[in-house]
Scaffold this active site. Structure first.
Site, short mmCIF file in Angstrom:
data_model
loop_
_atom_site.label_atom_id
_atom_site.label_comp_id
_atom_site.label_asym_id
_atom_site.label_seq_id
_atom_site.Cartn_x
_atom_site.Cartn_y
_atom_site.Cartn_z
N LYS A 41 0.79 -1.16 -0.27
CA LYS A 41 0.40 0.43 0.24
C LYS A 41 0.86 1.30 -0.22
O LYS A 41 1.06 2.24 -0.55
CB LYS A 41 -0.83 0.18 1.11
CG LYS A 41 -1.89 -0.98 1.19
CD LYS A 41 -3.08 -0.83 2.85
CE LYS A 41 -2.68 -1.17 4.10
NZ LYS A 41 -2.18 -2.13 4.32
N ARG A 87 -9.44 1.22 9.01
CA ARG A 87 -8.52 -0.32 8.97
C ARG A 87 -10.21 -0.89 9.87
O ARG A 87 -9.34 -2.37 10.41
CB ARG A 87 -7.73 -0.11 10.29
CG ARG A 87 -6.59 -0.71 9.18
CD ARG A 87 -5.19 -0.48 10.07
NE ARG A 87 -4.15 -1.08 10.03
CZ ARG A 87 -3.12 -0.77 9.74
NH1 ARG A 87 -3.07 0.69 9.04
NH2 ARG A 87 -1.52 -1.54 9.16
N ARG A 118 12.17 -6.55 5.69
CA ARG A 118 11.73 -5.19 5.46
C ARG A 118 12.72 -4.01 6.11
O ARG A 118 12.82 -4.38 7.31
CB ARG A 118 10.16 -4.47 5.82
CG ARG A 118 10.24 -2.94 5.46
CD ARG A 118 8.61 -2.62 5.05
NE ARG A 118 7.91 -3.20 6.31
CZ ARG A 118 6.61 -2.49 6.38
NH1 ARG A 118 5.90 -2.39 5.06
NH2 ARG A 118 5.95 -3.04 7.53
N ARG A 148 11.16 -2.40 11.77
CA ARG A 148 10.30 -1.61 12.50
C ARG A 148 10.31 -2.85 13.61
O ARG A 148 10.17 -4.33 12.90
CB ARG A 148 8.71 -1.85 11.99
CG ARG A 148 8.96 -0.84 11.28
CD ARG A 148 8.13 0.02 9.98
NE ARG A 148 6.67 -0.87 10.24
CZ ARG A 148 5.52 -0.53 9.90
NH1 ARG A 148 5.07 0.00 8.82
NH2 ARG A 148 4.47 -0.75 10.08
N ARG A 154 0.02 -9.10 13.49
CA ARG A 154 -0.70 -8.08 12.43
C ARG A 154 -1.76 -8.66 11.41
O ARG A 154 -3.04 -7.77 10.96
CB ARG A 154 0.07 -7.40 11.80
CG ARG A 154 0.53 -6.44 12.88
CD ARG A 154 2.08 -6.18 12.49
NE ARG A 154 1.73 -4.73 11.42
CZ ARG A 154 2.68 -5.03 10.57
NH1 ARG A 154 4.28 -4.93 11.06
NH2 ARG A 154 2.89 -3.80 9.52
P1 AMP Z 1 0.98 0.79 9.18
O1 AMP Z 1 2.23 1.03 8.90
O2 AMP Z 1 0.10 0.77 7.86
O3 AMP Z 1 1.27 -0.57 9.50
O4 AMP Z 1 0.94 0.62 10.45
C1 AMP Z 1 1.14 0.61 11.67
C2 AMP Z 1 0.70 0.69 13.03
O5 AMP Z 1 -0.12 1.41 13.06
C3 AMP Z 1 -0.36 -1.09 12.59
O6 AMP Z 1 -0.20 -2.32 12.73
C4 AMP Z 1 -1.45 -0.22 14.06
O7 AMP Z 1 -1.28 -0.86 14.92
C5 AMP Z 1 -0.96 1.45 13.99
N1 AMP Z 1 -2.37 2.11 12.74
C6 AMP Z 1 -2.03 2.43 11.96
N2 AMP Z 1 -2.72 3.36 10.77
C7 AMP Z 1 -3.56 2.56 12.09
C8 AMP Z 1 -5.83 3.11 11.49
N3 AMP Z 1 -6.58 3.15 11.03
N4 AMP Z 1 -6.22 2.11 12.45
C9 AMP Z 1 -5.51 1.41 13.61
N5 AMP Z 1 -4.25 1.39 14.12
C10 AMP Z 1 -3.46 1.41 13.00
#
Ligand code: AMP
Length: 210
Positions: free
Chosen positions: A13, A88, A122, A153, A164
């Site tokens: 994404k 999400r 990654r 990360r 996740r």
């Molecule tokens: P990402 O970088 O999009 O994979 O997001 C990393 C982490 O941030 C996720 O595993 C969640 O813990 C948190 N996070 C990001 N976006 C959201 C969202 N829309 N709702 C809830 N938690 C989020």
């Protein structure tokens, strides 16, 4: 064009959102990036989000809804935006519908085995947000854009990745049906061996950009 990029963690994404941002001149709005920046800056919101992020859990809906609502008021969103990683949950999607008009929800789909291998290899630059995979770094451990040291990360550790993916299946995958019912869903099925360029070509085609 107001877009949502849906899809499991590691589906690409962020990568495709950045390519599209550069091509269309509209911002990529990544809640994950915003939360990580808040963590790094040590703000109250960042500190409270930290434990959820590091455990691979979702940050509470009210927090992310508030962040996105504020961000969409900015001038650079007037001609469109790409929401990357938001919504999400169905609750987030319902809230979004009260303050934004979405044109397309693009579902970027990829098999679980590929996702696990991608996420475990990654490496990211916490300064400029660039992402890499160990297999293409040839031993280099600094960012090609800004020279910052690359890191893994915490939430890309194998156990957290598993969590996740199950959080995705339970809380986020229902959004595929949600946007399908609204007639807004488009899907790009990424082949396991396809390159970023090949997948991006599909993204463009699906969005009618060719
Ligand atoms: P990402 O970088 O999009 O994979 O997001 C990393 C982490 O941030 C996720 O595993 C969640 O813990 C948190 N996070 C990001 N976006 C959201 C969202 N829309 N709702 C809830 N938690 C989020």
């Amino acid at each position: 064009m107001n877009l949502i990029f849906l899809g499991p963690p590691g589906a690409g994404k962020g990568t495709h959102a950045q390519l599209l941002m550069n091509e269309l001149g509209i911002p990529q709005i990544s809640t994950g990036d915003m939360l990580r920046q808040a963590m790094k800056a040590g703000t109250e919101m960042g500190l409270s989000a930290k434990r959820y992020i590091e455990a691979g859990e979702l940050v509470p809906d009210e927090v992310v809804i508030g962040i996105v609502k504020d961000r969409l008021q900015a001038d650079d969103c007037k001609n469109g935006y790409i929401l990357d990683g938001f919504p999400r949950t169905v609750k987030q999607a319902e809230a979004l519908a009260t303050f934004a008009k979405i044109d397309v929800a693009l579902n970027i789909a990829l098999d679980d085995e590929v996702i696990i291998s991608r996420l475990s290899g990654r490496r990211v630059c916490l300064k400029c947000g660039a992402t890499y995979h160990l297999s293409t770094l040839n031993g280099r451990d600094t960012c090609a854009n800004c020279g910052e040291k690359l890191v893994q990360r915490k939430d890309d550790a194998p156990e957290t990745v598993k969590n996740r993916l199950s959080v995705y299946a339970v809380s986020t995958a229902p959004l595929i049906d949600y946007y399908e019912k609204l007639g807004l869903l488009k899907t790009v099925q990424c082949a396991p061996t396809a390159t970023v360029e090949e997948n991006y070509a599909q993204v463009r085609q699906t969005l009618g950009l060719v």
